[in-house]
Design a protein around this motif. Structure first.
Motif, PDB file in Angstrom:
ATOM      1  N   THR A  77      24.080 119.956  36.141  1.00 50.34           N
ATOM      2  CA  THR A  77      24.197 121.388  36.049  1.00 50.34           C
ATOM      3  C   THR A  77      25.318 122.046  37.145  1.00 50.34           C
ATOM      4  OG1 THR A  77      22.280 121.604  37.601  1.00 50.34           O
ATOM      5  CG2 THR A  77      21.702 121.266  35.314  1.00 50.34           C
ATOM      6  N   ALA A  78      25.768 122.968  36.926  1.00 48.68           N
ATOM      7  CA  ALA A  78      26.830 123.611  37.622  1.00 48.68           C
ATOM      8  C   ALA A  78      26.230 124.222  39.015  1.00 48.68           C
ATOM      9  CB  ALA A  78      27.378 124.524  36.793  1.00 48.68           C
ATOM     10  N   ASP A  79      24.858 124.588  38.677  1.00 49.52           N
ATOM     11  CA  ASP A  79      24.250 125.167  39.889  1.00 49.52           C
ATOM     12  C   ASP A  79      23.366 124.344  40.875  1.00 49.52           C
ATOM     13  OD1 ASP A  79      22.402 124.561  37.947  1.00 49.52           O
ATOM     14  OD2 ASP A  79      21.321 126.510  38.091  1.00 49.52           O
ATOM     15  N   ASN A  80      23.739 123.100  40.773  1.00 51.51           N
ATOM     16  CA  ASN A  80      23.226 122.059  41.436  1.00 51.51           C
ATOM     17  C   ASN A  80      23.493 122.319  43.067  1.00 51.51           C
ATOM     18  OD1 ASN A  80      22.617 119.458  43.182  1.00 51.51           O
ATOM     19  ND2 ASN A  80      22.041 118.592  41.264  1.00 51.51           N
ATOM     20  N   ALA A  81      22.558 122.562  43.967  1.00 52.19           N
ATOM     21  CA  ALA A  81      23.202 123.040  45.055  1.00 52.19           C
ATOM     22  C   ALA A  81      23.617 121.779  45.994  1.00 52.19           C
ATOM     23  CB  ALA A  81      21.773 123.714  45.920  1.00 52.19           C
ATOM     24  N   ILE A  96      28.632 119.400  29.249  1.00 48.81           N
ATOM     25  CA  ILE A  96      30.310 119.369  29.497  1.00 48.81           C
ATOM     26  C   ILE A  96      30.297 120.687  30.062  1.00 48.81           C
ATOM     27  CG2 ILE A  96      32.215 119.887  27.882  1.00 48.81           C
ATOM     28  CD1 ILE A  96      31.318 117.467  26.394  1.00 48.81           C
ATOM     29  N   PRO A  97      29.767 121.830  29.465  1.00 44.21           N
ATOM     30  CA  PRO A  97      30.110 123.247  30.130  1.00 44.21           C
ATOM     31  C   PRO A  97      29.724 123.269  31.800  1.00 44.21           C
ATOM     32  CG  PRO A  97      28.642 123.589  28.092  1.00 44.21           C
ATOM     33  CD  PRO A  97      28.673 121.977  28.517  1.00 44.21           C
ATOM     34  N   ALA A  98      28.836 122.411  32.309  1.00 44.24           N
ATOM     35  CA  ALA A  98      28.804 122.598  33.584  1.00 44.24           C
ATOM     36  C   ALA A  98      29.993 121.895  34.479  1.00 44.24           C
ATOM     37  CB  ALA A  98      27.528 121.778  33.946  1.00 44.24           C
ATOM     38  N   LEU A  99      30.190 120.640  33.728  1.00 45.25           N
ATOM     39  CA  LEU A  99      31.494 119.846  34.295  1.00 45.25           C
ATOM     40  C   LEU A  99      32.696 120.579  34.293  1.00 45.25           C
ATOM     41  CD1 LEU A  99      30.505 116.375  32.851  1.00 45.25           C
ATOM     42  CD2 LEU A  99      30.568 117.040  35.109  1.00 45.25           C
ATOM     43  N   GLU A 100      32.981 121.435  32.891  1.00 49.07           N
ATOM     44  CA  GLU A 100      34.160 122.261  33.088  1.00 49.07           C
ATOM     45  C   GLU A 100      34.083 123.314  33.988  1.00 49.07           C
ATOM     46  OE1 GLU A 100      37.643 123.608  31.289  1.00 49.07           O
ATOM     47  OE2 GLU A 100      36.678 121.650  31.109  1.00 49.07           O
ATOM     48  N   GLU A 101      33.024 124.058  34.293  1.00 53.59           N
ATOM     49  CA  GLU A 101      32.879 124.911  35.347  1.00 53.59           C
ATOM     50  C   GLU A 101      33.296 124.446  36.696  1.00 53.59           C
ATOM     51  OE1 GLU A 101      29.542 127.794  37.412  1.00 53.59           O
ATOM     52  OE2 GLU A 101      28.984 127.329  35.661  1.00 53.59           O
ATOM     53  N   LEU A 102      32.567 123.404  36.997  1.00 54.13           N
ATOM     54  CA  LEU A 102      33.072 122.700  38.162  1.00 54.13           C
ATOM     55  C   LEU A 102      34.570 122.436  38.373  1.00 54.13           C
ATOM     56  CD1 LEU A 102      30.030 120.233  38.243  1.00 54.13           C
ATOM     57  CD2 LEU A 102      30.407 122.331  39.952  1.00 54.13           C
ATOM     58  N   HIS A 103      35.202 121.929  37.231  1.00 56.11           N
ATOM     59  CA  HIS A 103      36.270 121.560  37.101  1.00 56.11           C
ATOM     60  C   HIS A 103      37.469 122.819  37.232  1.00 56.11           C
ATOM     61  CE1 HIS A 103      40.329 120.131  35.626  1.00 56.11           C
ATOM     62  NE2 HIS A 103      40.475 120.856  34.645  1.00 56.11           N
ATOM     63  N   LYS A 104      37.152 124.131  36.606  1.00 58.82           N
ATOM     64  CA  LYS A 104      37.801 125.251  36.916  1.00 58.82           C
ATOM     65  C   LYS A 104      37.549 125.677  38.242  1.00 58.82           C
ATOM     66  CE  LYS A 104      38.642 126.118  31.958  1.00 58.82           C
ATOM     67  NZ  LYS A 104      39.765 126.082  31.762  1.00 58.82           N
TER      68      LYS A 104
END
Length: 173
Positions: free
Chosen positions: A155-159, A73-81
């Motif tokens: 993960t939010a850092d997935n290149a 969820i934190p990764a999805l939230e980061e991508l969302h923001k």
């Protein structure tokens, strides 16, 4: 025990593997059109991928009881923001069964998720997208093409994911 007594089990396993293709998500292929899907939002509104056409969608299938879902969820939230203001729709599809709206709201508040949530207590997304378990995430391009699929927590850092999101966003004006 002779191998012939296991033959029915071997044949059954081979048929299951053949049916799965590149399972999980074997029937849904990147580069093809994403399956149509509609649901009700947590706020009781009707929503669909068709209504989001023209902008990329990161579609995440999850449930409150899923521990890996909590981790992502934190990764999805980061991508969302990060990408939401530039045109990306992040949508969570909850497969929690029964009358779970209040529990889902509390869960989202606890984990800090602010992206839209669609409810799918009947598991229609599992059929449409050939998911096996949760979480599963799909990136759908503005034209409806499935660009990326992932089984397990995002993960939010997935290149690869970030590159595909960048390419699918409208050009800056």
């Amino acid at each position: 025990m002779r191998w012939t007594t296991n033959l029915p089990r071997i044949a059954c396993a081979a048929l299951l593997l053949a049916a799965c293709g590149d399972a999980p998500g074997g029937a849904v292929r990147t580069g093809a059109e994403a399956p149509a899907y509609a649901a009700e939002t947590l706020d009781g509104e009707r929503a669909s991928l068709a209504l989001l056409r023209g902008r990329p969608v990161l579609l995440n299938v999850w449930a409150t009881w899923c521990h890996p879902c909590r981790q992502e969820i934190p990764a999805l939230e980061e991508l969302h923001k990060t990408y939401g203001p530039r045109g990306l729709h992040v949508v969570g599809v909850s497969i929690d069964q029964g009358d779970q709206e209040q529990g889902i709201r509390e869960f989202l508040q606890e984990y800090g998720a602010s992206y839209p949530i669609w409810l799918d207590p009947d598991g229609e997304i599992a059929t449409a997208y050939s998911t096996m378990g949760v979480p599963n995430t799909f990136l759908i391009g503005p034209d409806g093409t499935l660009l990326w699929k992932h089984v397990g927590p995002v993960t939010a850092d997935n290149a690869e994911l970030r590159e595909l999101i960048e390419k699918s966003l409208p050009a800056a004006s």
